[in-house]
Write a protein that holds these residues in place. Structure first.
Motif, PDB file in Angstrom:
ATOM      1  N   UNK A 112       6.458  -0.400  -4.020  1.00 45.32           N
ATOM      2  CA  UNK A 112       5.718  -1.205  -3.077  1.00 45.32           C
ATOM      3  C   UNK A 112       5.707  -2.552  -2.715  1.00 45.32           C
ATOM      4  N   UNK A 113       5.992  -3.121  -1.676  1.00 38.95           N
ATOM      5  CA  UNK A 113       5.737  -4.705  -1.663  1.00 38.95           C
ATOM      6  C   UNK A 113       4.173  -4.935  -1.029  1.00 38.95           C
ATOM      7  N   UNK A 114       3.927  -6.129  -1.052  1.00 38.79           N
ATOM      8  CA  UNK A 114       2.736  -6.301  -0.387  1.00 38.79           C
ATOM      9  C   UNK A 114       2.570  -6.100   0.879  1.00 38.79           C
ATOM     10  N   UNK A 115       3.652  -6.402   1.674  1.00 39.57           N
ATOM     11  CA  UNK A 115       3.555  -5.611   3.205  1.00 39.57           C
ATOM     12  C   UNK A 115       3.367  -4.312   3.322  1.00 39.57           C
ATOM     13  N   UNK A 116       3.952  -3.542   2.442  1.00 37.37           N
ATOM     14  CA  UNK A 116       3.884  -2.367   2.601  1.00 37.37           C
ATOM     15  C   UNK A 116       2.242  -1.797   2.265  1.00 37.37           C
ATOM     16  N   UNK A 117       1.440  -2.594   1.683  1.00 32.36           N
ATOM     17  CA  UNK A 117       0.146  -2.207   1.568  1.00 32.36           C
ATOM     18  C   UNK A 117      -0.742  -2.842   2.442  1.00 32.36           C
ATOM     19  N   UNK A 118      -0.350  -4.026   2.925  1.00 37.69           N
ATOM     20  CA  UNK A 118      -1.234  -4.760   4.084  1.00 37.69           C
ATOM     21  C   UNK A 118      -0.793  -4.281   5.488  1.00 37.69           C
ATOM     22  N   UNK A 119       0.395  -4.110   5.734  1.00 33.89           N
ATOM     23  CA  UNK A 119       0.358  -3.988   7.345  1.00 33.89           C
ATOM     24  C   UNK A 119      -0.129  -2.546   7.769  1.00 33.89           C
ATOM     25  N   UNK A 120      -0.118  -1.520   6.956  1.00 37.61           N
ATOM     26  CA  UNK A 120      -0.778  -0.154   7.446  1.00 37.61           C
ATOM     27  C   UNK A 120      -2.197  -0.320   7.627  1.00 37.61           C
ATOM     28  N   UNK A 121      -2.882  -1.258   7.138  1.00 34.84           N
ATOM     29  CA  UNK A 121      -4.435  -1.568   7.639  1.00 34.84           C
ATOM     30  C   UNK A 121      -4.663  -1.885   8.792  1.00 34.84           C
ATOM     31  N   UNK A 122      -3.471  -2.404   9.550  1.00 34.88           N
ATOM     32  CA  UNK A 122      -3.666  -2.931  11.141  1.00 34.88           C
ATOM     33  C   UNK A 122      -3.295  -1.451  11.997  1.00 34.88           C
ATOM     34  N   UNK A 150      -9.191   6.557  10.485  1.00 32.03           N
ATOM     35  CA  UNK A 150      -9.345   7.489   9.397  1.00 32.03           C
ATOM     36  C   UNK A 150      -8.594   6.836   8.115  1.00 32.03           C
ATOM     37  N   UNK A 151      -9.339   6.240   7.398  1.00 35.50           N
ATOM     38  CA  UNK A 151      -8.825   5.750   6.127  1.00 35.50           C
ATOM     39  C   UNK A 151      -7.774   6.638   5.221  1.00 35.50           C
ATOM     40  N   UNK A 152      -8.036   8.106   5.490  1.00 37.74           N
ATOM     41  CA  UNK A 152      -6.953   8.905   4.629  1.00 37.74           C
ATOM     42  C   UNK A 152      -5.732   8.923   5.086  1.00 37.74           C
ATOM     43  N   UNK A 153      -5.569   8.322   6.418  1.00 32.68           N
ATOM     44  CA  UNK A 153      -4.266   8.343   7.053  1.00 32.68           C
ATOM     45  C   UNK A 153      -3.400   7.260   6.429  1.00 32.68           C
ATOM     46  N   UNK A 154      -3.936   6.357   5.523  1.00 34.17           N
ATOM     47  CA  UNK A 154      -3.170   5.229   4.686  1.00 34.17           C
ATOM     48  C   UNK A 154      -2.149   5.728   4.063  1.00 34.17           C
ATOM     49  N   UNK A 155      -2.388   6.849   3.255  1.00 32.91           N
ATOM     50  CA  UNK A 155      -1.327   7.231   2.159  1.00 32.91           C
ATOM     51  C   UNK A 155      -0.205   7.816   3.100  1.00 32.91           C
ATOM     52  N   UNK A 156      -0.216   8.533   4.335  1.00 36.68           N
ATOM     53  CA  UNK A 156       0.744   8.632   5.182  1.00 36.68           C
ATOM     54  C   UNK A 156       1.464   7.562   5.519  1.00 36.68           C
ATOM     55  N   UNK A 157       0.936   6.690   5.868  1.00 35.70           N
ATOM     56  CA  UNK A 157       1.871   5.506   6.377  1.00 35.70           C
ATOM     57  C   UNK A 157       2.480   4.788   5.165  1.00 35.70           C
ATOM     58  N   UNK A 216      -6.176  13.128  -7.777  1.00 40.36           N
ATOM     59  CA  UNK A 216      -5.786  12.959  -6.028  1.00 40.36           C
ATOM     60  C   UNK A 216      -7.191  12.117  -5.669  1.00 40.36           C
ATOM     61  N   UNK A 217      -6.632  11.179  -4.529  1.00 44.62           N
ATOM     62  CA  UNK A 217      -7.622  10.724  -3.778  1.00 44.62           C
ATOM     63  C   UNK A 217      -7.113  10.580  -2.651  1.00 44.62           C
ATOM     64  N   UNK A 218      -8.086  10.445  -1.264  1.00 47.96           N
ATOM     65  CA  UNK A 218      -7.281  10.271  -0.302  1.00 47.96           C
ATOM     66  C   UNK A 218      -6.858   8.946   0.167  1.00 47.96           C
ATOM     67  N   UNK A 219      -6.829   7.931  -0.654  1.00 45.88           N
ATOM     68  CA  UNK A 219      -6.111   6.630  -0.498  1.00 45.88           C
ATOM     69  C   UNK A 219      -5.555   6.348  -1.986  1.00 45.88           C
ATOM     70  N   UNK A 220      -4.647   5.647  -1.760  1.00 47.62           N
ATOM     71  CA  UNK A 220      -3.700   5.188  -3.013  1.00 47.62           C
ATOM     72  C   UNK A 220      -4.635   4.369  -3.971  1.00 47.62           C
ATOM     73  N   UNK A 221      -4.550   4.356  -5.259  1.00 49.15           N
ATOM     74  CA  UNK A 221      -5.205   3.308  -6.019  1.00 49.15           C
ATOM     75  C   UNK A 221      -4.358   2.110  -6.164  1.00 49.15           C
TER      76      UNK A 221
END
Length: 123
Positions: free
Chosen positions: A30-40, A47-54, A116-121
């Motif tokens: 992952x890049x920084x953008x991969x982890x930052x941009x989905x937050x928008x 639904x924060x759990x959708x973060x892992x899907x993106x 397993x968690x709803x969002x990545x560590x």
């Protein structure tokens, strides 16, 4: 040599609309953008759990013969495969000890109880 892509084999596989099963794939670091941009993304904001899907739709670069990996493909994974990919993502991108090809050989990314968690560590 620094490795940026890792092959994997899903425990169950993605079953596409034609009934074809896709199990082998590639995930990149992952890049920084991969982890930052989905937050928008509004779906993540609702639904924060959708973060892992993106996130997974951005870093999984190949899955069998699937033409394009997008959130709909990730949504269609079996829960076992979603957990597997989330665990693999965490292992590839951890800070304490970089992953290598031997450690992430097919079958090495299997989720273990309690991991397993709803969002990545994002350690």
């Amino acid at each position: 040599m620094f490795q940026t892509e890792f092959e994997f084999t899903l425990p169950c596989g993605y079953l596409d609309e034609d009934g074809t099963l896709h199990r082998d794939g590639v995930m990149r670091r992952a890049t920084a953008a991969d982890e930052i941009l989905p937050l928008k993304d509004p779906r993540v904001q609702r639904n924060e759990a959708y973060l892992i899907v993106i996130l997974l739709s951005r870093v999984v670069t190949r899955l069998g013969g699937v033409a394009a990996i997008n959130p709909k493909v990730i949504e269609g994974l079996f829960a076992t495969d979603l957990a597997y990919l989330q665990n693999l993502y965490n292992r590839i991108n951890r800070l304490d000890e970089p992953a290598d090809a031997d450690e992430l050989a097919p079958g090495a990314g299997a989720a273990r109880p309690g991991e397993f968690s709803a969002t990545p560590s994002i350690n």
